[in-house]
Design a protein around this motif. Structure first.
Motif, PDB file in Angstrom:
ATOM      1  N   ASN A 486       0.827  -1.211   0.000  1.00  0.00           N
ATOM      2  CA  ASN A 486       0.000   0.000   0.000  1.00  0.00           C
ATOM      3  C   ASN A 486       0.859   1.259   0.000  1.00  0.00           C
ATOM      4  N   ARG A 487       1.958   1.224   0.768  1.00  0.00           N
ATOM      5  CA  ARG A 487       2.838   2.384   0.858  1.00  0.00           C
ATOM      6  C   ARG A 487       3.477   2.679  -0.500  1.00  0.00           C
ATOM      7  N   GLU A 488       4.020   1.654  -1.130  1.00  0.00           N
ATOM      8  CA  GLU A 488       4.657   1.854  -2.423  1.00  0.00           C
ATOM      9  C   GLU A 488       3.638   2.264  -3.487  1.00  0.00           C
ATOM     10  N   ARG A 489       2.473   1.635  -3.450  1.00  0.00           N
ATOM     11  CA  ARG A 489       1.449   1.952  -4.444  1.00  0.00           C
ATOM     12  C   ARG A 489       0.993   3.399  -4.306  1.00  0.00           C
ATOM     13  N   ALA A 490       0.804   3.851  -3.068  1.00  0.00           N
ATOM     14  CA  ALA A 490       0.366   5.233  -2.842  1.00  0.00           C
ATOM     15  C   ALA A 490       1.438   6.231  -3.279  1.00  0.00           C
ATOM     16  N   ALA A 491       2.710   5.930  -2.972  1.00  0.00           N
ATOM     17  CA  ALA A 491       3.795   6.833  -3.368  1.00  0.00           C
ATOM     18  C   ALA A 491       3.891   6.918  -4.883  1.00  0.00           C
ATOM     19  N   ASN A 492       3.750   5.788  -5.567  1.00  0.00           N
ATOM     20  CA  ASN A 492       3.818   5.794  -7.032  1.00  0.00           C
ATOM     21  C   ASN A 492       2.630   6.532  -7.632  1.00  0.00           C
ATOM     22  N   ALA A 493       1.461   6.404  -6.995  1.00  0.00           N
ATOM     23  CA  ALA A 493       0.283   7.123  -7.483  1.00  0.00           C
ATOM     24  C   ALA A 493       0.470   8.631  -7.354  1.00  0.00           C
ATOM     25  N   VAL A 494       1.008   9.073  -6.214  1.00  0.00           N
ATOM     26  CA  VAL A 494       1.265  10.505  -6.026  1.00  0.00           C
ATOM     27  C   VAL A 494       2.290  10.988  -7.049  1.00  0.00           C
ATOM     28  N   LEU A 495       3.311  10.179  -7.301  1.00  0.00           N
ATOM     29  CA  LEU A 495       4.335  10.553  -8.284  1.00  0.00           C
ATOM     30  C   LEU A 495       3.711  10.741  -9.660  1.00  0.00           C
ATOM     31  N   ALA A 496       2.838   9.813 -10.069  1.00  0.00           N
ATOM     32  CA  ALA A 496       2.222   9.892 -11.391  1.00  0.00           C
ATOM     33  C   ALA A 496       1.259  11.071 -11.490  1.00  0.00           C
ATOM     34  N   VAL A 497       0.429  11.265 -10.476  1.00  0.00           N
ATOM     35  CA  VAL A 497      -0.528  12.380 -10.502  1.00  0.00           C
ATOM     36  C   VAL A 497       0.216  13.712 -10.500  1.00  0.00           C
ATOM     37  N   SER A 498       1.268  13.797  -9.715  1.00  0.00           N
ATOM     38  CA  SER A 498       2.051  15.033  -9.677  1.00  0.00           C
ATOM     39  C   SER A 498       2.691  15.323 -11.025  1.00  0.00           C
ATOM     40  N   MET A 499       3.156  14.275 -11.704  1.00  0.00           N
ATOM     41  CA  MET A 499       3.742  14.484 -13.025  1.00  0.00           C
ATOM     42  C   MET A 499       2.699  14.917 -14.040  1.00  0.00           C
ATOM     43  N   CYS A 500       1.465  14.476 -13.878  1.00  0.00           N
ATOM     44  CA  CYS A 500       0.406  15.005 -14.741  1.00  0.00           C
ATOM     45  C   CYS A 500       0.299  16.511 -14.557  1.00  0.00           C
ATOM     46  N   GLY A 501       0.397  16.973 -13.307  1.00  0.00           N
ATOM     47  CA  GLY A 501       0.396  18.411 -13.056  1.00  0.00           C
ATOM     48  C   GLY A 501       1.583  19.105 -13.687  1.00  0.00           C
ATOM     49  N   VAL A 502       2.774  18.486 -13.596  1.00  0.00           N
ATOM     50  CA  VAL A 502       3.974  19.055 -14.216  1.00  0.00           C
ATOM     51  C   VAL A 502       3.782  19.203 -15.721  1.00  0.00           C
ATOM     52  N   LEU A 503       3.256  18.168 -16.365  1.00  0.00           N
ATOM     53  CA  LEU A 503       3.104  18.205 -17.817  1.00  0.00           C
ATOM     54  C   LEU A 503       2.019  19.189 -18.239  1.00  0.00           C
ATOM     55  N   LEU A 504       0.974  19.336 -17.445  1.00  0.00           N
ATOM     56  CA  LEU A 504      -0.028  20.362 -17.744  1.00  0.00           C
ATOM     57  C   LEU A 504       0.566  21.758 -17.592  1.00  0.00           C
ATOM     58  N   ALA A 505       1.471  21.923 -16.620  1.00  0.00           N
ATOM     59  CA  ALA A 505       2.162  23.209 -16.482  1.00  0.00           C
ATOM     60  C   ALA A 505       3.063  23.460 -17.685  1.00  0.00           C
ATOM     61  N   VAL A 506       3.727  22.419 -18.176  1.00  0.00           N
ATOM     62  CA  VAL A 506       4.550  22.544 -19.382  1.00  0.00           C
ATOM     63  C   VAL A 506       3.688  22.971 -20.561  1.00  0.00           C
ATOM     64  N   HIS A 507       2.512  22.358 -20.678  1.00  0.00           N
ATOM     65  CA  HIS A 507       1.609  22.726 -21.768  1.00  0.00           C
ATOM     66  C   HIS A 507       1.160  24.182 -21.640  1.00  0.00           C
ATOM     67  N   GLY A 508       0.824  24.600 -20.415  1.00  0.00           N
ATOM     68  CA  GLY A 508       0.437  25.995 -20.209  1.00  0.00           C
ATOM     69  C   GLY A 508       1.553  26.960 -20.551  1.00  0.00           C
TER      70      GLY A 508
END
Length: 629
Positions: A486-508
């Motif tokens: 659960n710990r690893e899965r949650a950390a990886n999920a946060v990493l992926a969701v955060s990168m979606c934010g990074v890429l949307l910022a790149v697009h902006g």
């Protein structure tokens, strides 16, 4: 005594050949919908290859000629046709819009995510395949290099499919399932044909090289020869050869002018086969219209494009190298996985280290890197203590400080940068670094701290997202739920969701920077008033304002622009008169025809005032359209 290999990393028992997991596929499709389909409509086409390739597709539709590409009415032999056909197909279905031309490539990106997932499941099990595809979907390179229309991401797709099909054929042949082996071999031939039509000879060098070297290293050459190679070659020829034969027949060699560096006679075959492939490999292509990335920078970017998942590659290399050396794993799925990812990535990196290279040429190797990262991330989630320690160490010493540093810089710039005044032009606050523009991301060197007011919202989003990539994901990985999975899965999920934010910022950020690297706004203003009898001119080479062609649907005349892209095609007798010089520009300006001129040069106003009135029609991004009426 050596440490035993973790049972959680690519265990044979976990390799699945069943149907794809619906939840995993749904997550990947959702990310694609947000990052790719959602960002399909902005910004407009970029000047340079983005709009040039899509304009070639539009002119294919207009001419009903799907063999010889034309740009501005001039033959254009630079690239194979599949990218043009795809864009033309999108525009045929939905109309001549930029988003319609981009849509087929976007669908191919989704295909890449799913193909990496499927191959990852074969090599590393369900979670390994999912994390490999997640790394492809949320890392920097695959997103950046689908913001403009180039074939390299499709090359990565065909490479992933080719590797997967070859492994299926070899495994099924070993297990006596010859019907499935034959089918995989035949599909491999079709995929290679599509790759040749996408990227030229380099499209088949890597997959064929992988097949041969893999078979030799695993001593399966005899098994390879038992596959239906001849019929697969026939299918390859059926897909790939018709266009090549027709292109050669319709564009035979013609006399070339002396003193140009060209042979006495040259046509499509010389330019596309000899010049574009073999001479480019040696850095001798004519004309030499591309930069050469230094080897250290190329290697650095090779890994940068997989950020942030690249942090987990050292752990992967350690594991896969041990697997390859372990003789007890001979002919096991673990050894197959190790050899696949190491050979794949090393082959691409080695090839471009020796040849001409651009910063995005390494994209065909990114699926291999993503598979490496996915395998070890899944192993840590499955509870392997050695991998968990390595993953946590990578997050602690790399992603945590990097995330905090970038978050702090972006937050500070967002806070202290004054908001851009209404109607301000970003070009007024940039520097000019033309020596960098032959690189794909060269215009980023123009950014200054004064210009950051235009990027306050993307900077704020980037700051929050990088805080998630660094401290938040690190804290969860270190201090989260006691259950390791659960710990690893949650950390990886946060990493992926955060990168979606990074890429949307790149697009902006790209959207705000667009006036510098694209001319859609100017072109749309011009399209409202330009008449068929008017002359539309571009001050310089085609790449400096090629979006005008697509959005105005009006021919361009190039002032001092008989260079690079349209140069070779201009020697054909049927090439239209689109090339002007200073004298012909001045004559046209003083004549009775209305002339519009897109220029970057302020000095052009004073120059033209000697020959007639000069009216500023529109200006944006350091460019202006002048008119003589």
């Amino acid at each position: 005594m050596s440490e035993p290999l973790p049972s959680s990393l690519s265990p044979d028992s976990q390799v699945s050949a069943g149907p794809l997991n619906r939840r995993s596929v749904a997550v990947l499709v959702a990310i694609w919908l947000v990052l790719h389909l959602g960002c399909l409509f902005t910004p407009g086409l970029l000047d340079d290859v983005d709009s040039i390739y899509i304009e070639a597709a539009r002119e294919m539709l207009q001419r009903h000629d799907y063999v010889t590409p034309y740009v501005d009415g001039v033959r254009f032999f630079d690239k194979p046709p599949l990218m043009y056909w795809m864009a033309a197909g999108g525009m045929k279905l939905f109309g001549p819009h930029d988003w319609a031309a981009r849509l087929p490539l976007s669908l191919m990106v989704l295909g890449l995510f799913l193909s990496v997932y499927a191959l990852g499941r074969k090599l590393f099990g369900e979670r390994g395949g999912f994390y490999a595809a997640l790394a492809m979907a949320t890392s920097l390179g695959p997103y950046l290099f689908t913001r403009f229309y180039i074939p390299d991401i499709m090359n990565a797709l065909w490479m992933a499919l080719g590797v997967h099909l070859f492994l299926i054929a070899l495994d099924n042949s070993r297990n006596g399932q010859m019907r499935s082996a034959r089918m995989a071999t035949w599909v491999f031939g079709v995929v290679m044909g599509l790759n040749l039509l996408t990227k030229g000879l380099i499209g088949i060098v890597f997959p064929i090289g992988f097949v041969v070297i893999y078979a030799l290293l695993t001593k399966q050459g005899k098994r390879l020869l038992k596959l239906p190679l001849f019929t697969s070659l026939l299918l390859f020829a059926v897909v790939a050869l018709p266009w090549h034969i027709l292109a050669a027949l319709r564009n035979p060699a013609i006399p070339m002018p002396a003193g140009t560096g060209l042979p006495a006679r040259a046509g499509w075959f010389w330019f596309y086969i000899i010049n574009e492939h073999f001479m480019r490999f040696r850095g001798l292509r004519i004309p030499h219209d591309y930069g050469q990335v230094p080897i250290p920078l190329f290697w650095l970017m090779f890994f940068l494009w997989l950020m942030p998942w690249v942090a987990f590659l050292p752990a992967a290399w350690t594991q896969y190298a041990r697997m390859w050396r372990d003789r007890s794993l001979e002919n096991s799925k673990r050894k197959q996985a190790a050899l696949t990812v190491l050979l794949w990535s090393g082959m691409v990196l080695g090839f471009f280290t020796l040849s001409s290279r651009q910063e995005y040429y390494s994209l065909p190797a990114l699926p291999a890197l993503a598979l490496m990262a996915g395998g070890v991330v899944a192993g840590a989630e499955h509870g392997d203590p050695h991998l968990r320690r390595n993953i946590l160490r990578a997050h602690t010493w790399f992603l945590l400080p990097l995330g905090m540093l970038i978050a702090a810089i972006c937050a500070t710039l967002a806070a202290i940068s004054p908001a851009a005044r209404p109607g301000a032009d970003i070009s007024e606050l940039l520097t000019s670094n033309p020596d960098q523009y032959n690189l794909a991301l060269g215009h980023l060197h123009d950014l200054t701290t004064r210009a950051m007011g235009f990027f306050r919202a993307p900077l704020a989003i980037m700051a929050v997202s990088m805080f998630g990539v660094g401290p938040i994901a690190w804290w969860i990985r270190r201090h989260g739920n006691r259950r390791i999975a659960n710990r690893e899965r949650a950390a990886n999920a946060v990493l992926a969701v955060s990168m979606c934010g990074v890429l949307l910022a790149v697009h902006g950020g790209l959207d705000r920077f667009y006036p510098i690297i694209g001319s859609k706004g100017l072109a749309m203003q011009l399209a409202k008033v330009v008449q068929p009898q008017d002359a539309v001119m571009l001050d310089g080479e085609l790449t400096s304002g090629s979006t005008l062609l697509f959005y105005t649907r009006h021919p361009l005349q190039l002032v001092n622009g008989r260079v690079n892209g349209p140069w070779f095609g201009s020697f054909w007798p049927d090439a239209p008169h689109i090339f002007e010089d200073e004298d012909s520009l001045h004559k046209a300006w003083s004549g009775t025809q209305r002339v519009y001129l897109l220029t970057y040069q302020q000095s052009r106003i004073a120059d033209l005032q000697h020959f007639g009135a000069v009216h500023l029609f529109a200006a944006s991004g350091g460019k202006m359209i002048l008119a003589n009426r």
